[in-house]
Design a protein around this motif. Structure first.
Motif, mmCIF file in Angstrom:
data_model
loop_
_atom_site.group_PDB
_atom_site.id
_atom_site.type_symbol
_atom_site.label_atom_id
_atom_site.label_comp_id
_atom_site.label_asym_id
_atom_site.label_seq_id
_atom_site.Cartn_x
_atom_site.Cartn_y
_atom_site.Cartn_z
ATOM 1 N N VAL A 67 0.961 -1.063 -0.145
ATOM 2 C CA VAL A 67 0.011 0.056 0.019
ATOM 3 C C VAL A 67 0.796 1.265 -0.233
ATOM 4 N N VAL A 68 0.875 1.810 -1.180
ATOM 5 C CA VAL A 68 1.690 3.167 -1.257
ATOM 6 C C VAL A 68 1.266 4.038 -0.334
ATOM 7 N N GLY A 69 2.193 4.760 0.480
ATOM 8 C CA GLY A 69 1.696 5.674 1.562
ATOM 9 C C GLY A 69 1.511 5.133 2.993
ATOM 10 N N GLU A 78 -13.783 8.709 -0.494
ATOM 11 C CA GLU A 78 -14.212 9.222 -1.753
ATOM 12 C C GLU A 78 -13.972 7.964 -2.810
ATOM 13 N N THR A 79 -14.223 8.162 -3.868
ATOM 14 C CA THR A 79 -14.065 7.383 -5.168
ATOM 15 C C THR A 79 -12.573 7.287 -5.403
ATOM 16 N N GLY A 80 -11.988 6.252 -5.896
ATOM 17 C CA GLY A 80 -10.634 6.086 -6.190
ATOM 18 C C GLY A 80 -9.433 6.448 -5.156
ATOM 19 N N VAL A 81 -10.068 6.246 -3.978
ATOM 20 C CA VAL A 81 -9.093 6.849 -2.889
ATOM 21 C C VAL A 81 -8.117 5.733 -2.202
ATOM 22 N N GLY A 82 -8.674 4.467 -2.936
ATOM 23 C CA GLY A 82 -7.730 3.229 -2.426
ATOM 24 C C GLY A 82 -8.531 2.146 -1.552
ATOM 25 N N LYS A 83 -9.750 2.088 -1.530
ATOM 26 C CA LYS A 83 -10.779 1.360 -0.653
ATOM 27 C C LYS A 83 -10.348 -0.167 -1.067
ATOM 28 N N GLU A 84 -10.459 -0.429 -2.209
ATOM 29 C CA GLU A 84 -10.212 -1.956 -2.671
ATOM 30 C C GLU A 84 -8.744 -2.383 -2.223
ATOM 31 N N VAL A 85 -7.857 -1.338 -2.456
ATOM 32 C CA VAL A 85 -6.263 -1.702 -2.074
ATOM 33 C C VAL A 85 -6.357 -2.082 -0.529
ATOM 34 N N LEU A 86 -7.221 -1.300 0.152
ATOM 35 C CA LEU A 86 -7.032 -1.577 1.661
ATOM 36 C C LEU A 86 -7.657 -2.907 1.994
ATOM 37 N N LEU A 118 -17.671 -6.369 -0.533
ATOM 38 C CA LEU A 118 -18.837 -5.779 -0.963
ATOM 39 C C LEU A 118 -18.646 -4.220 -1.076
ATOM 40 N N ASP A 119 -18.311 -4.087 -2.521
ATOM 41 C CA ASP A 119 -17.875 -2.893 -3.036
ATOM 42 C C ASP A 119 -19.175 -1.867 -3.478
ATOM 43 N N GLU A 120 -18.998 -0.720 -3.234
ATOM 44 C CA GLU A 120 -20.215 0.218 -3.454
ATOM 45 C C GLU A 120 -21.619 -0.412 -2.663
ATOM 46 N N GLN A 141 5.734 3.098 -12.758
ATOM 47 C CA GLN A 141 6.263 1.863 -12.689
ATOM 48 C C GLN A 141 5.196 0.789 -13.493
ATOM 49 N N LYS A 142 4.103 0.909 -12.675
ATOM 50 C CA LYS A 142 2.987 -0.227 -13.109
ATOM 51 C C LYS A 142 2.591 -0.048 -14.627
ATOM 52 N N LYS A 143 2.204 1.430 -14.949
ATOM 53 C CA LYS A 143 1.764 1.732 -16.334
ATOM 54 C C LYS A 143 2.869 1.189 -17.332
ATOM 55 N N ASN A 203 -8.806 11.369 -6.705
ATOM 56 C CA ASN A 203 -8.025 10.927 -5.793
ATOM 57 C C ASN A 203 -6.954 9.848 -6.610
ATOM 58 N N ALA A 204 -6.543 8.688 -6.030
ATOM 59 C CA ALA A 204 -5.273 8.005 -6.594
ATOM 60 C C ALA A 204 -5.719 7.539 -8.253
ATOM 61 N N ARG A 205 -7.041 7.129 -8.227
ATOM 62 C CA ARG A 205 -7.331 6.672 -9.497
ATOM 63 C C ARG A 205 -7.083 7.943 -10.662
ATOM 64 N N GLU A 206 -7.408 9.161 -10.321
ATOM 65 C CA GLU A 206 -7.232 10.042 -11.239
ATOM 66 C C GLU A 206 -5.819 10.282 -11.499
ATOM 67 N N LEU A 207 -4.932 9.967 -10.645
ATOM 68 C CA LEU A 207 -3.375 10.404 -10.678
ATOM 69 C C LEU A 207 -3.177 9.211 -11.631
ATOM 70 N N GLU A 208 -3.566 8.100 -11.290
ATOM 71 C CA GLU A 208 -3.072 6.817 -12.035
ATOM 72 C C GLU A 208 -3.736 7.073 -13.590
ATOM 73 N N ASN A 209 -4.785 7.621 -13.790
ATOM 74 C CA ASN A 209 -5.207 7.804 -15.230
ATOM 75 C C ASN A 209 -4.340 9.119 -15.840
HETATM 76 N N1 LIG Z 1 -2.263 3.558 -1.492
HETATM 77 C C1 LIG Z 1 -2.378 3.000 -2.679
HETATM 78 N N2 LIG Z 1 -1.196 2.304 -3.004
HETATM 79 C C2 LIG Z 1 -1.100 1.839 -4.516
HETATM 80 N N3 LIG Z 1 -2.015 1.901 -5.280
HETATM 81 C C3 LIG Z 1 -2.952 2.652 -4.903
HETATM 82 C C4 LIG Z 1 -3.621 3.069 -3.604
HETATM 83 N N4 LIG Z 1 -4.683 3.785 -3.493
HETATM 84 C C5 LIG Z 1 -5.217 3.788 -5.080
HETATM 85 N N5 LIG Z 1 -4.287 2.924 -5.405
HETATM 86 C C6 LIG Z 1 -4.629 2.639 -6.964
HETATM 87 O O1 LIG Z 1 -5.651 3.495 -7.432
HETATM 88 C C7 LIG Z 1 -6.692 3.040 -8.050
HETATM 89 C C8 LIG Z 1 -8.026 3.179 -7.425
HETATM 90 O O2 LIG Z 1 -7.874 2.470 -6.017
HETATM 91 P P1 LIG Z 1 -9.281 1.468 -5.711
HETATM 92 O O3 LIG Z 1 -10.093 0.823 -6.790
HETATM 93 O O4 LIG Z 1 -8.802 0.862 -4.424
HETATM 94 O O5 LIG Z 1 -10.052 2.668 -5.050
HETATM 95 P P2 LIG Z 1 -11.473 2.875 -4.417
HETATM 96 O O6 LIG Z 1 -11.754 3.736 -3.431
HETATM 97 O O7 LIG Z 1 -11.931 1.366 -4.209
HETATM 98 O O8 LIG Z 1 -12.268 3.281 -5.690
HETATM 99 P P3 LIG Z 1 -14.100 3.093 -5.920
HETATM 100 O O9 LIG Z 1 -14.715 3.717 -4.757
HETATM 101 O O10 LIG Z 1 -14.218 3.953 -7.130
HETATM 102 O O11 LIG Z 1 -14.270 1.779 -5.967
HETATM 103 C C9 LIG Z 1 -6.251 1.538 -8.268
HETATM 104 O O12 LIG Z 1 -5.523 1.156 -9.388
HETATM 105 C C10 LIG Z 1 -5.412 1.199 -7.049
HETATM 106 O O13 LIG Z 1 -4.499 0.290 -7.457
#
Ligand SMILES: Nc1ncnc2c1ncn2[C@@H]1O[C@H](COP(=O)(O)OP(=O)(O)OP(=O)(O)O)[C@@H](O)[C@H]1O
Length: 535
Positions: free
Chosen positions: A196-198, A225-233, A294-296, A383-385, A413-419
């Protein structure tokens, strides 16, 4: 010996078809046959015509029996003999060692002695299935009478061999599936088990909570918020839990059409509805001994919420169209970007389900509140991309690019940064990344726009800001007094020392400093918010 053929047929059939365990069935059958024939061994063989190979799949003696996959290649003479004999059903071999087909097989099996044999080609509904062979006692020869007796058993032997082959095929497929499953779990682990980055910076507090709750069975509710990393956690919790070797099944509650919800979650029986051609296991059943994410969760329709609550409480499900109750062992992690408390008030989310899920809530701060994570996330996504895009030269950042990224407010959030990074890699063709197109000027220091959903995220997530604002207001009413009958602590119904601690944590000045600032008209809520946004 006078033999009643129908009794012989019935008894032998009961034994050879009486068990799915072919070894057991063959041994019982041989024990029975040896009362009528000088038989010491019974074998099943299949023949691969293209390769000219006889495969012995099981061999029984009266004492033991074993399944095997012993392959014996035939020479040209042996192959020719098999072809020539296709029309014969039963064959008596006087001396097995000298036979072009039986000889190599017997040698391969390590059986010695001058044995005679009976070979019976087995066919089912006109299709050749394989061959059964019976070995005699040494120096005793089978005769015509034995041939005739064994011929009676062509059909039951064929059924037993066909079933055994099917069973073996199923087992092979099952092993293959289990192997594939292990492989994909490992691969998933590599992807989802990502660091988990950060974790040591902006998400340090969050990771402490993750480590606290991961080893337990408690449900976890991830908010943010959306894209904040919920699934990562969610993945991090699963990977750090004792269930990490089990499956991690994600259900996107917002992406499943209402009509398919039950069958997706709980599975269905064959024929349960039009189009249900086979039995299908649902996501909960697949998550057995693992975690269901259970996402969303806020998108789940009310009726499905009722059924979900039952599953979480009773840990059992019923497939659609089925009557069997299936026990499941799952841990639940839920996530949402929505304001569930507001949904409770609007009666669009069930209270009982909410309290079941909200045992251990974790609110993940948005990226704009943990800018210290941006540099590491940038490197991580580059690196990932680059890997995904098969760029062999690692792209670099232009001077000033990182500053631009740090100043942006990242509503996605992180997703926007990734994109943004993926877009830049495409535009710069893997060269120097500048992020000139990032609309920073218009974005810089502006209040963060609310996320595109019906609830106001900031309102919930910036609880600290709301709390600071409220404490500030009460302090103003009390002229900055914390303690006593006319103090803010009494009005807020908390202990004065707790209030002071909280004020300190929120950066709210107290004592003379507070009075001075209040006179200058500084709002605590705004102050806290601005500090956070720039931080
Ligand atoms: N702390 C983190 N370290 C590494 N990658 C991250 C981190 N946070 C987010 N990401 C990356 O950002 C993208 C969005 O993260 P993620 O899907 O976990 O967000 P989310 O909060 O579940 O979004 P949503 O609410 O839209 O489902 C993913 O590609 C994920 O790998």
């Amino acid at each position: 010996m006078n033999i009643n053929e129908s009794v012989f047929f019935r008894e032998a059939t009961l034994r050879i078809c009486g068990s799915l365990d072919i070894e057991k069935a063959m041994q019982r059958c041989l024990q029975y046959l040896s009362r009528f024939l000088p038989a010491t061994r019974l074998c099943f063989h299949v023949y691969d015509r293209a390769l000219g190979i006889v495969e012995t799949i099981a061999m029984a003696t009266t004492q033991n029996s074993q399944a095997m996959a012993l392959r014996t290649p035939l020479d040209t003479r042996g192959r020719q003999q098999v072809e020539d004999q296709r029309s014969f059903r039963t064959k008596l071999v006087e001396r097995m060692v000298e036979d072009a087909v039986a000889g190599p097989v017997v040698r391969q099996l390590g059986v010695t002695g001058d044995l005679s044999g009976l070979l019976l080609d087995l066919a089912l509904e006109g299709n050749f299935v394989g061959t059964v062979s019976v070995f005699s006692e040494p120096d005793i020869k089978f005769n015509r009478h034995h041939v005739q007796l064994l011929s009676l058993l062509n059909e039951p032997f064929s059924i037993a061999l066909a079933n055994s082959l099917r069973y073996r095929e199923l087992q092979t497929l099952r092993d293959k599936l289990a192997d594939d499953n292990r492989y994909f779990q490992d691969e998933m682990q590599k992807i989802t088990g990502q660091a988990v980055v950060g974790a040591d910076l902006g998400l340090k507090g969050i990771m402490d909570m993750v480590r606290q709750v991961a080893p337990l069975e408690s449900p976890v509710l991830l908010l943010g918020e959306t894209g904040v990393g919920k699934e990562v956690l969610a993945n991090a919790i699963h990977n750090l839990s004792p269930r990490s070797n089990g499956p991690m099944i994600r259900v996107n509650c917002g992406a499943i059409p209402d009509t398919l919800m039950d069958s997706e979650l709980f599975g269905h029986e064959k024929g349960a509805f039009t189009g249900a051609f086979t039995r299908k296991r649902g996501r909960f059943e697949r998550a057995h001994r693992g975690t269901v994410f259970l996402d969303e969760i806020g998108e789940l329709p009310l009726e499905a919420q009722v059924r979900l609550l039952r599953v979480i409480q009773e840990k059992e499900i019923e497939r659609v169209g089925g009557s069997e109750t299936i026990r499941i062992d799952i841990r639940v992690i839920a996530a949402t970007h929505r304001n569930l408390e507001r949904m409770l008030n609007q009666s669009t989310f069930r209270k009982d389900l909410y309290f079941r899920l909200r045992v251990f809530p974790i609110a993940i701060p948005p990226l704009r509140h943990r800018r210290e994570d941006i540099p590491a996330l940038v490197q991580h996504f580059i690196q990932k991309k680059s890997r995904e895009m098969k760029l062999f030269v690692k792209p670099t950042l232009s001077p000033g690019a990182l500053d631009r990224l740090l100043q942006y407010t990242w509503p996605g959030n992180a997703r926007e940064l990734e994109n943004a990074i993926e877009r830049e890699l495409i535009v710069c063709k893997g060269g120097v990344l500048s992020f000139d197109d990032l609309n920073i000027k218009s974005n810089k220091f502006k209040p963060v726009p609310p996320p595109p959903c019906e609830s106001s995220q900031d309102e919930r997530l910036e609880l600290d800001a709301v709390m600071a604002g409220h404490i500030g207001k009460v302090l103003k009413m009390c002229n900055g007094r914390v303690e006593g009958d006319k103090g803010a602590a009494r009005l807020l119904n908390i202990n004065p020392s707790t209030l002071r601690k909280r004020m300190k944590k929120l950066g709210i000045p107290f004592g003379r400093r507070h009075v001075r600032m209040a006179r200058e008209g500084v709002e605590h809520g705004e102050k806290t918010d601005t500090t956070r946004q720039r931080g």
